[in-house]
Design a protein around this motif. Structure first.
Motif, short mmCIF file in Angstrom:
data_model
loop_
_atom_site.label_atom_id
_atom_site.label_comp_id
_atom_site.label_asym_id
_atom_site.label_seq_id
_atom_site.Cartn_x
_atom_site.Cartn_y
_atom_site.Cartn_z
N PHE A 446 43.53 52.12 47.13
CA PHE A 446 43.94 53.26 46.33
C PHE A 446 42.75 53.89 45.60
O PHE A 446 42.56 55.10 45.58
CB PHE A 446 45.02 52.81 45.34
CG PHE A 446 45.59 53.92 44.52
CD1 PHE A 446 46.47 54.86 45.09
CD2 PHE A 446 45.21 54.10 43.20
CE1 PHE A 446 46.97 55.89 44.33
CE2 PHE A 446 45.72 55.14 42.45
CZ PHE A 446 46.61 56.05 43.02
N ASN A 447 41.89 52.99 45.03
CA ASN A 447 40.68 53.46 44.33
C ASN A 447 39.74 54.17 45.29
O ASN A 447 39.24 55.28 45.02
CB ASN A 447 39.94 52.28 43.69
CG ASN A 447 40.63 51.87 42.38
OD1 ASN A 447 41.38 52.68 41.82
ND2 ASN A 447 40.40 50.66 41.95
N ALA A 448 39.52 53.55 46.43
CA ALA A 448 38.58 54.12 47.42
C ALA A 448 39.15 55.42 48.01
O ALA A 448 38.40 56.34 48.35
CB ALA A 448 38.34 53.11 48.53
N GLY A 449 40.44 55.56 48.06
CA GLY A 449 41.11 56.72 48.65
C GLY A 449 40.83 58.01 47.90
O GLY A 449 40.93 59.10 48.47
N ALA A 450 40.41 57.94 46.64
CA ALA A 450 40.09 59.13 45.86
C ALA A 450 38.89 59.87 46.45
O ALA A 450 38.82 61.11 46.42
CB ALA A 450 39.82 58.73 44.42
N ASP A 451 37.91 59.11 47.00
CA ASP A 451 36.70 59.71 47.59
C ASP A 451 36.86 59.86 49.09
O ASP A 451 36.31 60.80 49.68
CB ASP A 451 35.49 58.80 47.31
CG ASP A 451 35.34 58.55 45.82
OD1 ASP A 451 35.61 59.48 45.04
OD2 ASP A 451 35.05 57.36 45.45
N ASP A 452 37.53 58.90 49.64
CA ASP A 452 37.61 58.92 51.13
C ASP A 452 39.07 58.74 51.57
O ASP A 452 39.63 57.64 51.48
CB ASP A 452 36.76 57.74 51.66
CG ASP A 452 36.83 57.65 53.17
OD1 ASP A 452 37.34 58.59 53.82
OD2 ASP A 452 36.42 56.57 53.71
N PRO A 453 39.68 59.78 52.00
CA PRO A 453 41.11 59.71 52.39
C PRO A 453 41.35 58.69 53.49
O PRO A 453 42.44 58.11 53.59
CB PRO A 453 41.45 61.12 52.86
CG PRO A 453 40.37 62.00 52.32
CD PRO A 453 39.14 61.21 52.14
N ASN A 454 40.30 58.41 54.29
CA ASN A 454 40.49 57.41 55.36
C ASN A 454 40.64 55.99 54.82
O ASN A 454 41.02 55.08 55.55
CB ASN A 454 39.31 57.43 56.34
CG ASN A 454 39.34 58.72 57.17
OD1 ASN A 454 40.40 59.27 57.40
ND2 ASN A 454 38.16 59.22 57.54
N ALA A 455 40.20 55.84 53.52
CA ALA A 455 40.27 54.48 52.96
C ALA A 455 41.72 54.03 52.70
O ALA A 455 42.00 52.86 52.53
CB ALA A 455 39.48 54.44 51.65
N TYR A 456 42.69 54.95 52.61
CA TYR A 456 44.10 54.53 52.39
C TYR A 456 44.58 53.59 53.50
O TYR A 456 44.14 53.69 54.64
CB TYR A 456 45.03 55.76 52.33
CG TYR A 456 44.89 56.50 51.01
CD1 TYR A 456 45.28 55.87 49.82
CD2 TYR A 456 44.39 57.79 50.97
CE1 TYR A 456 45.14 56.56 48.61
CE2 TYR A 456 44.26 58.47 49.75
CZ TYR A 456 44.65 57.84 48.58
OH TYR A 456 44.51 58.48 47.40
N LEU A 457 45.39 52.70 53.11
CA LEU A 457 45.89 51.70 54.08
C LEU A 457 46.99 52.30 54.95
O LEU A 457 47.79 53.10 54.47
CB LEU A 457 46.47 50.48 53.34
CG LEU A 457 45.48 49.72 52.49
CD1 LEU A 457 46.18 48.65 51.68
CD2 LEU A 457 44.40 49.08 53.36
N GLY A 458 47.01 51.84 56.16
CA GLY A 458 47.98 52.42 57.09
C GLY A 458 49.27 51.61 57.18
O GLY A 458 49.42 50.60 56.50
N SER A 459 50.15 52.05 58.03
CA SER A 459 51.45 51.35 58.21
C SER A 459 51.26 49.95 58.82
O SER A 459 52.04 49.03 58.57
CB SER A 459 52.37 52.20 59.09
OG SER A 459 51.74 52.44 60.32
N ASN A 460 50.14 49.82 59.58
CA ASN A 460 49.85 48.50 60.17
C ASN A 460 49.65 47.46 59.07
O ASN A 460 50.15 46.34 59.15
CB ASN A 460 48.58 48.54 61.02
CG ASN A 460 48.90 49.09 62.40
OD1 ASN A 460 50.07 49.24 62.74
ND2 ASN A 460 47.88 49.42 63.17
N PHE A 461 48.91 47.89 58.02
CA PHE A 461 48.65 46.95 56.92
C PHE A 461 49.97 46.56 56.22
O PHE A 461 50.21 45.41 55.88
CB PHE A 461 47.68 47.59 55.92
CG PHE A 461 47.43 46.69 54.73
CD1 PHE A 461 46.52 45.64 54.81
CD2 PHE A 461 48.15 46.85 53.55
CE1 PHE A 461 46.33 44.81 53.72
CE2 PHE A 461 47.97 46.02 52.48
CZ PHE A 461 47.03 44.99 52.56
N ALA A 462 50.80 47.63 56.07
CA ALA A 462 52.07 47.39 55.40
C ALA A 462 52.90 46.36 56.15
O ALA A 462 53.42 45.39 55.57
CB ALA A 462 52.86 48.70 55.26
N VAL A 463 52.99 46.55 57.47
CA VAL A 463 53.79 45.61 58.28
C VAL A 463 53.19 44.20 58.21
O VAL A 463 53.88 43.20 57.96
CB VAL A 463 53.89 46.10 59.73
CG1 VAL A 463 54.50 45.04 60.64
CG2 VAL A 463 54.69 47.40 59.79
#
Ligand SMILES: Nc1nc2c(ncn2[C@@H]2O[C@H](COP(=O)(O)OP(=O)(O)OP(=O)(O)O)[C@@H](O)[C@H]2O)c(=O)[nH]1
Ligand SMILES: [Mg+2]
Length: 564
Positions: A446-463
């Motif tokens: 979430f922190n990294a996502g502020a600078d780099d939108p690709n840093a957000y975790l995907g659905s794979n991580f969630a599963v």
């Protein structure tokens, strides 16, 4: 001396009452004891100096009264050809002798007293008795009443009556209680071979060298032993001989009391070992049966105590192992007892009403066997075993419940319980750790996502994250569930232990009852032995030589004190 006998008789009678009350003796023992004749010549006089009591004893018409008249030199007793002549007792006694102290059982109305002043018979009291073989039963009764009071019995016979059966029986029956002199009356009609024959008979009865006096009271002029008879009687009337006879008579009566009572004491000795050995054998058989009858009930009762397995998800960290039911302990105070029982104690353990009845029956059967096989009186055995049927049931139920509670409170082994706790802990910690790790990753992304939108975790991580948390919980929970100790097995074990504890308790309790019984019997036996302490019959050496000839052989050195 007769006071001594009386006190011993009283002590024995008290002991008998005590033994009867305790069940060690049958009630007839009282009558058997009462039937022992302890009457003795000492009963007729005040303590102190007393005359020799000499009685004329014999069949009808043998000349007893005629002999007394000859001895007295005056007609003191009625003698005639009429049969029977003497119907009452004639007492011929010196004026100085006080005969007021007659025992109650002697009928005064049937006694005639003739007093004399002849110095030579000062110390002899003569008793002329009716015939012992009379057709009149009252004559025999009178003889039976007086006979025990004689020191010396002058057994009078005649040539045609000396082999008399009844006289013979009485001689053997009373032989050891008196000194015996024999008078062969009607000697004017007798033959020397008859004297030899009579002597032979007396030898066979236990008198080695009997004193037989031939008397011809018709005084036909034939040589007889009348003078010798008179001298012998006068010489026996010495104080020391009378005392000796008195002592001998008392010991013979004690011997009779001993003889009748000694068989009562035998069962009291050695009660212990025989009882224990029999109990061991008996209880082995009974426990095997009880075991076989109870064992098949274990699975069903155990199942009742084990709660249904809880679902895998219901609890994962029990503060206390789940579903341990507390069995109410019989006898425990309602207010302080463990939480209410889930089932009644009767049905909770193997010690149910049926088992208790089996135990009760087994102990009762043992009581009968013990009495039958060892000869112990059943009343005494029952007195010691019967209380167990009230005290044991509650105790056995309680023991069985205690064992079951203990087993249910700590099911499985120690290692099994430790493993279960650790797995249960892991079932908490591992999902927490997985959750923390996922949370850390989510926050970092979430922190990294502020600078780099690709840093957000995907659905794979969630599963994957959800799967990891699920597995971290599921695997240790499943293992903890599998490792949880079985309450059913614990209950089964507790039931078995309860059964064993109960049977052990029965064993210990019956052994204790047998030990008590044994102690009581030994104490009674030793009290009995103490009754005869200090009693010793004068042996052959203590009986004056002059008396020995007049006493029956078996009375000398009698086996009385050997058993006492
Ligand atoms: N020839 C002879 N007759 C005797 C002798 N002694 C006693 N008599 C007689 O025998 C008969 C019976 O004598 P008792 O003295 O009455 O006999 P008892 O033994 O006292 O008889 P009960 O009193 O009936 O028991 C009498 O007629 C006596 O005279 C004896 O030595 N010789
Ligand atoms: Mg007579």
């Amino acid at each position: 001396m007769s006071d001594f006998l009386e006190s011993r008789q009283r002590a024995l009678s008290d002991w008998t009452d005590k033994a009867i009350d305790a069940g060690w003796l049958h009630a007839q023992a009282r009558d058997e004891l009462a039937a022992v004749v302890v009457a003795n010549p000492g009963d007729l006089f005040e303590i102190g100096q007393r005359p020799l009591v000499a009685g004329l004893f014999g069949g009808t018409g043998v000349g007893k009264s005629t002999l007394l008249n000859r001895l007295a030199r005056e007609p003191v007793a009625r003698a005639s050809a009429e049969r029977p002549t003497s119907r009452d007792i004639t007492v011929y006694v010196h004026r100085s002798v006080n005969v007021d102290r007659l025992p109650e059982e002697l009928p005064l109305a049937r006694m005639r007293t003739s007093l004399h002043q002849r110095a030579e018979y000062r110390n002899v009291l003569w008793v002329d008795m009716p015939d012992f073989d009379s057709i009149e039963s009252s004559h025999r009764e009178l003889v039976d009443l007086w006979l025990p009071h004689l020191d010396v019995v002058l057994y009078v016979v005649s040539p045609d009556r000396y082999r008399d059966d009844r006289g013979w029986r009485l001689l053997l029956e009373h032989g050891n209680r008196h000194a015996w002199l024999f008078v062969f009356n009607h000697w004017d009609r007798g033959h020397p071979e008859q004297i030899d024959d009579f002597r032979q008979l007396l030898r066979s009865a236990g008198l080695d060298d009997p004193m037989i006096f031939r008397c011809d009271n018709a005084e036909t002029g034939r040589d007889d032993d009348f003078a010798e008879l008179e001298n012998t009687l006068q010489s026996l009337a010495e104080t020391s001989l009378i005392e000796s006879l008195d002592r001998h008579g008392v010991f013979q009566r004690l011997d009779s009391l001993h003889a009748v009572s000694v068989p009562w004491v035998r069962p009291l000795e050695h009660t212990g070992e025989a009882g224990l050995a029999l109990w061991e054998e008996h209880w082995r058989g009974s426990t095997a049966n009880l075991d076989a009858e109870s064992r098949w009930k274990i699975p069903a009762i155990a199942l009742r105590h084990a709660p249904h397995r809880q679902s895998l998800l219901s609890r994962w960290w029990p503060r206390r192992l789940p579903g341990v039911p507390n069995i109410a302990l019989p006898g425990a105070d309602e207010t302080t007892s463990a939480p209410a029982a889930t089932t009644s104690p009767d049905a909770s353990t193997l010690i149910d009403a049926a088992a208790l009845q089996r135990v009760d029956e087994s102990i009762e059967r043992f009581g009968y066997r013990l009495a039958e096989e060892t000869g112990l009186p059943h009343a005494a055995v029952r007195r010691h075993l019967a209380p167990l049927s009230t005290s044991l049931p509650g105790e056995l139920e309680r023991l069985a419940a205690l064992e079951l509670n203990a087993a249910l409170a700590a099911p499985g082994s120690r290692w099994q319980r430790l493993l279960h706790r650790m797995l249960s802990l892991l079932a908490l910690l591992l999902p927490l750790a997985a959750l923390t790790w996922v949370a850390v990753r989510v926050i970092a992304a979430f922190n990294a996502g502020a600078d780099d939108p690709n840093a957000y975790l995907g659905s794979n991580f969630a599963v994957n994250g959800v799967l990891m948390i699920l597995l971290a919980w599921l695997i240790p929970t499943f293992l903890a569930w599998r490792a949880r100790p079985s309450l059913e097995r614990a209950a089964a074990l507790g039931l078995e232990q309860g059964l064993k504890a109960a049977t052990d308790r029965v064993d210990v309790t019956v052994r204790a009852a047998l030990a008590d019984m044994s102690t009581e019997a030994a104490e009674l036996a030793s009290e009995y032995r103490a009754l005869w302490d200090g009693r010793s019959e004068p042996d052959g050496g203590d009986v004056p030589e002059r008396l020995k000839r007049l006493l029956m052989r078996q009375t000398l050195g009698s086996p009385v004190h050997a058993t006492g």
